[in-house]
Design an enzyme around this catalytic site. Sequence first.
Site, PDB file in Angstrom:
ATOM      1  N   ILE A   1       0.834  -1.201   0.000  1.00  0.00           N
ATOM      2  CA  ILE A   1       0.000   0.000   0.000  1.00  0.00           C
ATOM      3  C   ILE A   1       0.869   1.251   0.000  1.00  0.00           C
ATOM      4  CG2 ILE A   1      -1.700   1.314   1.337  1.00  0.00           C
ATOM      5  CD1 ILE A   1      -2.779  -1.406   2.314  1.00  0.00           C
ATOM      6  N   CYS A   2       0.633   2.122  -0.993  1.00  0.00           N
ATOM      7  CA  CYS A   2       1.356   3.387  -1.130  1.00  0.00           C
ATOM      8  C   CYS A   2       2.867   3.118  -1.157  1.00  0.00           C
ATOM      9  CB  CYS A   2       0.944   4.347  -0.021  1.00  0.00           C
ATOM     10  SG  CYS A   2       1.471   6.057  -0.315  1.00  0.00           S
ATOM     11  N   GLN A   3       3.627   3.697  -0.252  1.00  0.00           N
ATOM     12  CA  GLN A   3       5.055   3.427  -0.186  1.00  0.00           C
ATOM     13  C   GLN A   3       5.323   1.938  -0.028  1.00  0.00           C
ATOM     14  OE1 GLN A   3       6.963   4.686   3.408  1.00  0.00           O
ATOM     15  NE2 GLN A   3       8.946   5.022   2.431  1.00  0.00           N
TER      16      GLN A   3
END
Length: 355
Positions: A146-148
Amino acid sequence: MTHKFFTAQQIATEISQFNRQLADSYRTLQSLTDCDTGPTPKDCIYTEDKLRLYKYRSQVADSCQTPLLICYALVNRPYMLDLDEQRSFIARLTASGIPVYLIDWGYPDAADCFLDMDDYINGYLHTCAEQVKRHSGQPRINLLGICQGGCLSLSYTALQPDNIKNLITMVTPVDFHTPGNMLSHLIQKTDVDLMVDTLGNIPGQMLNDAYAALMPMRLSLQKYLNMPGQCATEEQAAGFLRMEKWINDSPDQAGEMFREFVTQFFKSNGLIHNTVRVGDRQVNLKQIQQPILNVYGSYDHLVPPAASKALQGLTASSDYRELEIRSGHIGVFVSQKSRQTLAPAVSQWLTERDH
């Protein structure tokens, strides 16, 4: 173009209504006893330094034998995925028979300032993958970043492809130089070396302030002007406070990890140019042949759709699918629209490929 004018009486009435809402919401907030997060039962199966690896307890018989490991971003806390009973992405996954594990990175302190990408990816993430395999008795895992955490997961899958069966990326930036990426534009002007050399670890509150500065009216003034109407009941008020708790619960970032990530991903756009290095190894996305589900938010201001959709064609996967959620960055997980679509779509996608 027409203009709407308000009479003095209309303005006075609106102000009076707002004041009543404000007083009512204040009394509602005062009546709350707690606003706990993370209601889905889980067990810690492994610890290392600040890190904790959790296994969520199954609610039903497993519909998917391959375990799912969730790799969240380092910059926020992962309980966003299990905020409350109504807004729990994880609870919906476990209710559909997906065995779910999650990495909680914890809160780095001054002793962690020299941890780098090699430590996080080849160290912590690899160890967690091995622990999940051992705990589940399965030879491979499904990985959801998720994301980074999606960037870390892409890098890990490219370096350790034999460990991963299916890969899911959510609100994950891949092309960091798209025109609409306001966060990247801000970071391009930042002297990351000076920041890390001066501060050591990067304060989480500093990063929070930077995110809020990208959309100051919507993320600050408008949000609090709308607050009285969003806290009419105890349930609504508790939901508002849980979100505020999460937004302001930002761990500090290990200095060297922050330096390497910003330099290689944001500044050098390493995933696009195939220049990311983790330790002494180069990340080659063409090593990824696994099925990929790439989830993005239509109105995401932190990771614009174009930044995520750039993943298509960069890997060697012959089974690549995109899933658009019509929401913003956080709304992908907690908005009313996504609650009915995201977890079922992920569960179905994993189950269909569990062979």
